[in-house]
Design an enzyme around this catalytic site. Structure first.
Site, PDB file in Angstrom:
ATOM      1  N   GLY A   1       0.753  -1.273   0.127  1.00 45.95           N
ATOM      2  CA  GLY A   1      -0.132   0.010  -0.021  1.00 45.95           C
ATOM      3  C   GLY A   1       0.900   1.310  -0.001  1.00 45.95           C
ATOM      4  O   GLY A   1       0.278   2.131  -0.654  1.00 45.95           O
TER       5      GLY A   1
ATOM      6  N   ASP B   1       0.990   3.199   4.327  1.00 49.24           N
ATOM      7  CA  ASP B   1      -0.042   4.036   3.693  1.00 49.24           C
ATOM      8  C   ASP B   1      -1.147   4.538   4.972  1.00 49.24           C
ATOM      9  O   ASP B   1      -1.434   5.825   4.810  1.00 49.24           O
ATOM     10  CB  ASP B   1      -0.681   3.275   2.589  1.00 49.24           C
ATOM     11  CG  ASP B   1      -1.134   1.853   3.218  1.00 49.24           C
ATOM     12  OD1 ASP B   1      -0.949   1.657   4.228  1.00 49.24           O
ATOM     13  OD2 ASP B   1      -1.800   1.178   2.144  1.00 49.24           O
TER      14      ASP B   1
ATOM     15  N   ASP C   1      -5.305   2.060  10.503  1.00 44.69           N
ATOM     16  CA  ASP C   1      -6.921   1.997  10.834  1.00 44.69           C
ATOM     17  C   ASP C   1      -6.773   1.396  12.208  1.00 44.69           C
ATOM     18  O   ASP C   1      -6.883   2.063  13.299  1.00 44.69           O
ATOM     19  CB  ASP C   1      -7.392   0.923   9.713  1.00 44.69           C
ATOM     20  CG  ASP C   1      -8.966   0.881   9.617  1.00 44.69           C
ATOM     21  OD1 ASP C   1      -9.669   1.295  10.647  1.00 44.69           O
ATOM     22  OD2 ASP C   1      -9.360   0.339   8.661  1.00 44.69           O
TER      23      ASP C   1
ATOM     24  N   LYS D   1      -7.016   6.950  10.035  1.00 44.65           N
ATOM     25  CA  LYS D   1      -8.379   6.852  10.157  1.00 44.65           C
ATOM     26  C   LYS D   1      -9.136   7.196  11.442  1.00 44.65           C
ATOM     27  O   LYS D   1      -8.597   6.779  12.362  1.00 44.65           O
ATOM     28  CB  LYS D   1      -9.051   5.576   9.591  1.00 44.65           C
ATOM     29  CG  LYS D   1      -9.486   5.312   8.235  1.00 44.65           C
ATOM     30  CD  LYS D   1     -10.128   4.026   8.340  1.00 44.65           C
ATOM     31  CE  LYS D   1     -10.034   3.648   6.764  1.00 44.65           C
ATOM     32  NZ  LYS D   1     -10.902   2.714   6.328  1.00 44.65           N
TER      33      LYS D   1
ATOM     34  N   VAL E   1     -11.179   3.797   1.764  1.00 44.96           N
ATOM     35  CA  VAL E   1     -10.494   4.680   0.796  1.00 44.96           C
ATOM     36  C   VAL E   1      -9.583   3.982  -0.183  1.00 44.96           C
ATOM     37  O   VAL E   1      -8.948   2.800   0.300  1.00 44.96           O
ATOM     38  CB  VAL E   1      -9.624   5.939   1.178  1.00 44.96           C
ATOM     39  CG1 VAL E   1     -10.511   6.930   1.813  1.00 44.96           C
ATOM     40  CG2 VAL E   1      -8.503   5.343   2.050  1.00 44.96           C
TER      41      VAL E   1
HETATM   42  P1  XMP Z   1      -4.735  -1.519  10.054  1.00 38.10           P
HETATM   43  O1  XMP Z   1      -6.097  -2.085  10.499  1.00 38.10           O
HETATM   44  O2  XMP Z   1      -3.827  -2.628  10.017  1.00 38.10           O
HETATM   45  O3  XMP Z   1      -5.050  -1.116   8.661  1.00 38.10           O
HETATM   46  O4  XMP Z   1      -4.266  -0.239  10.748  1.00 38.10           O
HETATM   47  C1  XMP Z   1      -4.037  -0.752   7.929  1.00 38.10           C
HETATM   48  C2  XMP Z   1      -3.908  -1.769   6.599  1.00 38.10           C
HETATM   49  O5  XMP Z   1      -5.292  -2.036   6.108  1.00 38.10           O
HETATM   50  C3  XMP Z   1      -5.732  -1.876   4.906  1.00 38.10           C
HETATM   51  N1  XMP Z   1      -6.577  -0.844   4.963  1.00 38.10           N
HETATM   52  C4  XMP Z   1      -7.013  -0.222   4.108  1.00 38.10           C
HETATM   53  N2  XMP Z   1      -6.816  -0.328   2.629  1.00 38.10           N
HETATM   54  N3  XMP Z   1      -8.351   1.402   2.196  1.00 38.10           N
HETATM   55  C5  XMP Z   1      -7.294   0.688   1.923  1.00 38.10           C
HETATM   56  O6  XMP Z   1      -7.174   0.196   0.677  1.00 38.10           O
HETATM   57  C6  XMP Z   1      -8.685   1.494   3.446  1.00 38.10           C
HETATM   58  O7  XMP Z   1      -9.766   2.403   3.695  1.00 38.10           O
HETATM   59  C7  XMP Z   1      -7.937   0.747   4.336  1.00 38.10           C
HETATM   60  N4  XMP Z   1      -8.155   0.667   5.761  1.00 38.10           N
HETATM   61  C8  XMP Z   1      -7.267  -0.421   6.017  1.00 38.10           C
HETATM   62  C9  XMP Z   1      -4.255  -1.565   4.239  1.00 38.10           C
HETATM   63  O8  XMP Z   1      -3.718  -2.435   3.771  1.00 38.10           O
HETATM   64  C10 XMP Z   1      -3.652  -0.955   5.271  1.00 38.10           C
HETATM   65  O9  XMP Z   1      -1.951  -1.062   5.370  1.00 38.10           O
END
Ligand code: XMP
Length: 182
Positions: free
Chosen positions: A42, A98, A101, A129, A154
């Protein structure tokens, strides 16, 4: 397949903020050499833009991390597709991801990096986020943040849904059809 909805961060704002982030990072690290650990896939596009705005001596490493999550969006399993293949002893590291979350991916990248005993380790995410329940405890601890965004899925500027949309120049929300397209 969910459709593209509204632009959350347009390309000109991304460009300006990446420049500002590079200035913040340069001020923090000064002329010390820096080792960047990019979290693939990402962060690929962000990483490519960010490193070209950094003036210091720099080494680029990557980890490949994939996160799986439950239907309710909670953090699931983390899979390393590739790990760090080098010793980081004595190096000042900046992990670049990237999006933050749940924080599971960045936690895993941090743990992997710290196991190589760097001299210091900081973190940078392009997007953070805003989550209510289930928010990441890491959210307040990230050193460099590009944008705070609402809790929508997104894509674009390197972020994908099911392998698509990474090549969009803007960061765009995906239309939600019966919940988040995770
Ligand atoms: P975590 O929950 O591990 O999330 O903090 C980070 C990873 O989850 C994916 N991710 C997203 N990918 N749009 C995406 O394309 C989003 O809104 C999104 N939210 C989480 C992503 O792989 C990121 O590194």
């Amino acid at each position: 397949m969910p459709r593209l909805s509204v632009v959350i961060v347009p390309r000109n704002q991304i460009r300006r903020r990446v420049g500002e982030l590079a200035a913040e990072i340069t001020e923090a690290f000064g002329n010390r050499g820096l080792t960047i650990v990019g979290v693939l896939d990402g962060a690929l596009v962000f990483l490519a833009d960010l490193i070209r705005r950094l003036p210091m001596r720099l080494e680029l490493l990557t980890v490949g991390v994939r996160s799986y999550r439950g239907r309710d969006g909670t953090a699931g399993e983390i899979e390393f597709r590739h790990r760090l293949r080098t010793d980081l002893a004595g190096q000042h590291v900046l992990i670049v991801d990237d999006i933050l979350d749940t924080g599971a991916t960045l936690s895993a990248a941090l743990e992997e990096t710290m196991s190589h005993e760097p001299a210091s380790c900081r973190t940078c995410v392009l997007l953070r986020k805003k989550r209510g329940r289930g928010g990441s405890s890491l959210a307040g601890a990230v050193d460099f943040v590009g944008f705070d965004i609402p809790d929508v899925f997104v894509v674009g500027y390197g972020l994908d849904f099911d392998g698509r949309y990474r090549n969009l120049p803007d960061i765009v929300a995906l239309q939600q059809v019966g919940g988040q397209p995770r």
